[in-house]
Design a protein around this motif. Sequence first.
Motif, PDB file in Angstrom:
ATOM      1  N   TYR A 197       0.881  -1.166   0.000  1.00 28.72           N
ATOM      2  CA  TYR A 197       0.000   0.000   0.000  1.00 28.72           C
ATOM      3  C   TYR A 197       0.912   1.207   0.000  1.00 28.72           C
ATOM      4  CZ  TYR A 197      -4.410   2.272   1.424  1.00 28.72           C
ATOM      5  OH  TYR A 197      -5.571   3.007   1.483  1.00 28.72           O
ATOM      6  N   THR A 210      -2.307   0.876   5.576  1.00 29.36           N
ATOM      7  CA  THR A 210      -1.644   1.724   6.578  1.00 29.36           C
ATOM      8  C   THR A 210      -2.630   2.753   7.142  1.00 29.36           C
ATOM      9  OG1 THR A 210      -0.911   3.553   5.157  1.00 29.36           O
ATOM     10  CG2 THR A 210       0.480   1.581   5.193  1.00 29.36           C
ATOM     11  N   GLY A 268       2.505   2.587   9.000  1.00 30.41           N
ATOM     12  CA  GLY A 268       2.973   3.299   7.818  1.00 30.41           C
ATOM     13  C   GLY A 268       3.952   4.402   8.174  1.00 30.41           C
ATOM     14  N   SER A 312      -2.023   4.340  15.594  1.00 32.24           N
ATOM     15  CA  SER A 312      -0.982   3.301  15.631  1.00 32.24           C
ATOM     16  C   SER A 312      -1.491   2.038  14.951  1.00 32.24           C
ATOM     17  CB  SER A 312      -0.622   2.961  17.084  1.00 32.24           C
ATOM     18  OG  SER A 312      -1.678   2.222  17.668  1.00 32.24           O
ATOM     19  N   ALA A 328       7.488  -6.518  11.873  1.00 28.52           N
ATOM     20  CA  ALA A 328       8.359  -6.731  13.043  1.00 28.52           C
ATOM     21  C   ALA A 328       9.780  -6.353  12.639  1.00 28.52           C
ATOM     22  CB  ALA A 328       8.296  -8.183  13.500  1.00 28.52           C
ATOM     23  N   ASP A 344      11.785   4.403  15.236  1.00 25.54           N
ATOM     24  CA  ASP A 344      10.931   5.141  16.183  1.00 25.54           C
ATOM     25  C   ASP A 344      10.955   4.543  17.583  1.00 25.54           C
ATOM     26  OD1 ASP A 344      10.253   6.562  14.004  1.00 25.54           O
ATOM     27  OD2 ASP A 344       8.131   5.998  13.960  1.00 25.54           O
ATOM     28  N   SER A 345      11.645   3.430  17.778  1.00 26.43           N
ATOM     29  CA  SER A 345      11.587   2.797  19.097  1.00 26.43           C
ATOM     30  C   SER A 345      12.813   3.200  19.917  1.00 26.43           C
ATOM     31  CB  SER A 345      11.543   1.272  18.945  1.00 26.43           C
ATOM     32  OG  SER A 345      12.833   0.781  18.687  1.00 26.43           O
ATOM     33  N   GLU A 347      11.371  -2.008  23.781  1.00 30.51           N
ATOM     34  CA  GLU A 347      10.151  -1.282  23.406  1.00 30.51           C
ATOM     35  C   GLU A 347       9.531  -1.889  22.142  1.00 30.51           C
ATOM     36  OE1 GLU A 347       8.961   3.351  23.304  1.00 30.51           O
ATOM     37  OE2 GLU A 347       9.897   2.555  21.501  1.00 30.51           O
ATOM     38  N   PHE A 403       5.827  -3.520  21.900  1.00 31.10           N
ATOM     39  CA  PHE A 403       4.848  -3.068  20.908  1.00 31.10           C
ATOM     40  C   PHE A 403       4.371  -4.235  20.052  1.00 31.10           C
ATOM     41  CE2 PHE A 403       3.108  -0.156  17.707  1.00 31.10           C
ATOM     42  CZ  PHE A 403       2.418   0.678  18.575  1.00 31.10           C
ATOM     43  N   LYS A 457       0.594  -5.759  19.550  1.00 30.49           N
ATOM     44  CA  LYS A 457      -0.064  -6.068  18.272  1.00 30.49           C
ATOM     45  C   LYS A 457      -0.651  -7.477  18.309  1.00 30.49           C
ATOM     46  CE  LYS A 457       3.456  -4.258  15.441  1.00 30.49           C
ATOM     47  NZ  LYS A 457       3.988  -3.753  14.164  1.00 30.49           N
ATOM     48  N   GLN A 466      10.959  -6.862   8.813  1.00 30.44           N
ATOM     49  CA  GLN A 466      11.718  -5.989   7.918  1.00 30.44           C
ATOM     50  C   GLN A 466      12.890  -6.809   7.378  1.00 30.44           C
ATOM     51  OE1 GLN A 466      11.969  -3.748   5.814  1.00 30.44           O
ATOM     52  NE2 GLN A 466      11.442  -2.034   7.144  1.00 30.44           N
ATOM     53  N   TYR A 506      10.579 -10.395  -0.563  1.00 30.94           N
ATOM     54  CA  TYR A 506      10.285  -9.095  -1.176  1.00 30.94           C
ATOM     55  C   TYR A 506      10.747  -9.197  -2.628  1.00 30.94           C
ATOM     56  CZ  TYR A 506       9.695  -7.631   3.658  1.00 30.94           C
ATOM     57  OH  TYR A 506       9.262  -7.520   4.959  1.00 30.94           O
TER      58      TYR A 506
HETATM   59  P1  FAD Z   1       4.531  -0.096  14.387  1.00 30.45           P
HETATM   60  O1  FAD Z   1       4.894  -1.471  14.741  1.00 30.45           O
HETATM   61  O2  FAD Z   1       3.179   0.380  14.728  1.00 30.45           O
HETATM   62  O3  FAD Z   1       5.595   0.922  15.001  1.00 30.45           O
HETATM   63  C1  FAD Z   1       6.984   0.717  14.763  1.00 30.45           C
HETATM   64  C2  FAD Z   1       7.749   0.845  16.075  1.00 30.45           C
HETATM   65  O4  FAD Z   1       7.623   2.195  16.538  1.00 30.45           O
HETATM   66  C3  FAD Z   1       7.188  -0.038  17.181  1.00 30.45           C
HETATM   67  O5  FAD Z   1       7.811  -1.312  17.176  1.00 30.45           O
HETATM   68  C4  FAD Z   1       7.481   0.768  18.406  1.00 30.45           C
HETATM   69  O6  FAD Z   1       8.781   0.500  18.873  1.00 30.45           O
HETATM   70  C5  FAD Z   1       7.405   2.214  17.933  1.00 30.45           C
HETATM   71  N1  FAD Z   1       6.074   2.768  18.174  1.00 30.45           N
HETATM   72  C6  FAD Z   1       5.170   3.120  17.225  1.00 30.45           C
HETATM   73  N2  FAD Z   1       4.047   3.620  17.804  1.00 30.45           N
HETATM   74  C7  FAD Z   1       4.253   3.577  19.138  1.00 30.45           C
HETATM   75  C8  FAD Z   1       3.475   3.933  20.270  1.00 30.45           C
HETATM   76  N3  FAD Z   1       2.264   4.472  20.134  1.00 30.45           N
HETATM   77  N4  FAD Z   1       4.006   3.723  21.496  1.00 30.45           N
HETATM   78  C9  FAD Z   1       5.245   3.198  21.647  1.00 30.45           C
HETATM   79  N5  FAD Z   1       6.030   2.832  20.593  1.00 30.45           N
HETATM   80  C10 FAD Z   1       5.549   3.019  19.372  1.00 30.45           C
HETATM   81  N6  FAD Z   1       4.862   0.811   4.521  1.00 30.45           N
HETATM   82  C11 FAD Z   1       3.937   1.266   3.637  1.00 30.45           C
HETATM   83  O7  FAD Z   1       3.736   2.494   3.530  1.00 30.45           O
HETATM   84  N7  FAD Z   1       3.225   0.403   2.838  1.00 30.45           N
HETATM   85  C12 FAD Z   1       3.378  -0.940   2.919  1.00 30.45           C
HETATM   86  O8  FAD Z   1       2.711  -1.679   2.201  1.00 30.45           O
HETATM   87  C13 FAD Z   1       4.334  -1.461   3.847  1.00 30.45           C
HETATM   88  N8  FAD Z   1       4.526  -2.805   3.996  1.00 30.45           N
HETATM   89  C14 FAD Z   1       5.369  -3.272   4.977  1.00 30.45           C
HETATM   90  C15 FAD Z   1       5.457  -4.655   5.186  1.00 30.45           C
HETATM   91  C16 FAD Z   1       6.297  -5.151   6.185  1.00 30.45           C
HETATM   92  C17 FAD Z   1       6.367  -6.650   6.399  1.00 30.45           C
HETATM   93  C18 FAD Z   1       7.068  -4.256   6.989  1.00 30.45           C
HETATM   94  C19 FAD Z   1       7.987  -4.794   8.064  1.00 30.45           C
HETATM   95  C20 FAD Z   1       6.995  -2.888   6.774  1.00 30.45           C
HETATM   96  C21 FAD Z   1       6.130  -2.367   5.789  1.00 30.45           C
HETATM   97  N9  FAD Z   1       5.994  -1.000   5.573  1.00 30.45           N
HETATM   98  C22 FAD Z   1       5.073  -0.524   4.658  1.00 30.45           C
HETATM   99  C23 FAD Z   1       6.832  -0.054   6.316  1.00 30.45           C
HETATM  100  C24 FAD Z   1       6.124   0.409   7.612  1.00 30.45           C
HETATM  101  O9  FAD Z   1       4.985   1.180   7.278  1.00 30.45           O
HETATM  102  C25 FAD Z   1       7.112   1.236   8.404  1.00 30.45           C
HETATM  103  O10 FAD Z   1       8.146   0.432   8.878  1.00 30.45           O
HETATM  104  C26 FAD Z   1       6.508   2.067   9.521  1.00 30.45           C
HETATM  105  O11 FAD Z   1       7.488   3.004   9.959  1.00 30.45           O
HETATM  106  C27 FAD Z   1       6.096   1.247  10.718  1.00 30.45           C
HETATM  107  O12 FAD Z   1       4.917   0.560  10.525  1.00 30.45           O
HETATM  108  P2  FAD Z   1       4.529  -0.625  11.561  1.00 30.45           P
HETATM  109  O13 FAD Z   1       3.109  -0.937  11.451  1.00 30.45           O
HETATM  110  O14 FAD Z   1       5.461  -1.749  11.468  1.00 30.45           O
HETATM  111  O15 FAD Z   1       4.795   0.205  12.888  1.00 30.45           O
END
Ligand code: FAD
Length: 298
Positions: free
Chosen positions: A47, A77, A106, A125, A150, A157-158, A163, A167, A171, A182, A274
């Motif tokens: 996305y 996202t 995202g 989030s 993961a 951001d962590s 942390e 998180f 989830k 990643q 990927y």
């Molecule tokens: P989260 O897991 O929500 O947050 C990342 C980290 O930030 C957490 O582990 C935590 O340490 C910290 N954090 C975040 N929020 C909080 C909070 N409220 N409190 C405390 N700590 C917090 N991006 C796209 O735009 N499109 C895609 O299709 C896409 N596909 C992906 C597929 C995979 C398998 C992966 C690993 C990544 C993908 N991404 C994609 C990139 C992703 O959007 C980014 O890595 C983004 O920065 C984090 O998204 P997440 O849902 O993993 O974050």
Amino acid sequence: MSLQVQPKDIHVSFEFFPPKTEKAETTLWDAVRRLEPVGPKFVSVTYGAGGSTRDRTHRTVKRMVEETSLTPAAHLTCVGATKADVIEVIDEYLDAGVQHIVALRGDPPEGMGAKFQPFENGFASSVELIEAIRSHKPALGKKFEISVGAYPEPHPDSQGRAEDLAFLKAKQDAGADRAITQFFFEADDYLRFVDDAHDAGITMPIIPGVMLQPNFKGLARIAGLCGAKIPAWLAELYDGLDDDPQQRELITANVAADLTMKLADKGVKDFHFYTLNKADQALATCRLLGIKPRSKAA
Ligand code: FAD
């Protein structure tokens, strides 16, 4: 390393991105058709940043449902969209027959590395997004399979590993079924992460995400932004190959094969590739893992 392939009980899945142009569409569908006979557990479609590919992601997963034997997972996202907008996308996926969402927070519209700010009336989030999918039209929301991201090397951001794991556990508690990592290049980084995740109470499968990007310069730039390490040995392998895409592709396939075989030897049974919408490297790596395309007659 032995290249003698032993049959192992291994499953793969593939990530694609939605095409922007007609030419890219042809490339994507060529890759999809060539990878389909490998029998992936699922295929995921990304996305674009800020929801920029909403329609293209939808079109791609819908066509996969209608024209292939594949099980598509649609990425989603929270960026640049209200909660209502995101729910609308979930409904569109349901209508298209998609039952697996890769739920992500995202990156900010300014790109990776910028600070994430929730959109007005948007999800703050990934945990909120997962909860929303699970509670949406309860009977349907519960049916969705939900994968999440993961980070074997901590997310930028962590505050660090603890942390990140807390998180990831949140989830899981919100309803995630599996995590996909990643990309990373050192098998030990993944194996240590999985051990720590188990210690932190994470029981869902954590699937290694294996990168097949032969554009090393682009890869190094993205790695810098998303907190993934580029080991010196990897940079050395690509050194001097900027103008030699074919050699870079061969190196990329070898690096992926080496990583996956090391992990398979440690008992890892699921791999997410990927693919960058290209089939050759994914096919070669699967073959080295003992997985060959099945003929239509089989
Ligand atoms: P989260 O897991 O929500 O947050 C990342 C980290 O930030 C957490 O582990 C935590 O340490 C910290 N954090 C975040 N929020 C909080 C909070 N409220 N409190 C405390 N700590 C917090 N991006 C796209 O735009 N499109 C895609 O299709 C896409 N596909 C992906 C597929 C995979 C398998 C992966 C690993 C990544 C993908 N991404 C994609 C990139 C992703 O959007 C980014 O890595 C983004 O920065 C984090 O998204 P997440 O849902 O993993 O974050």
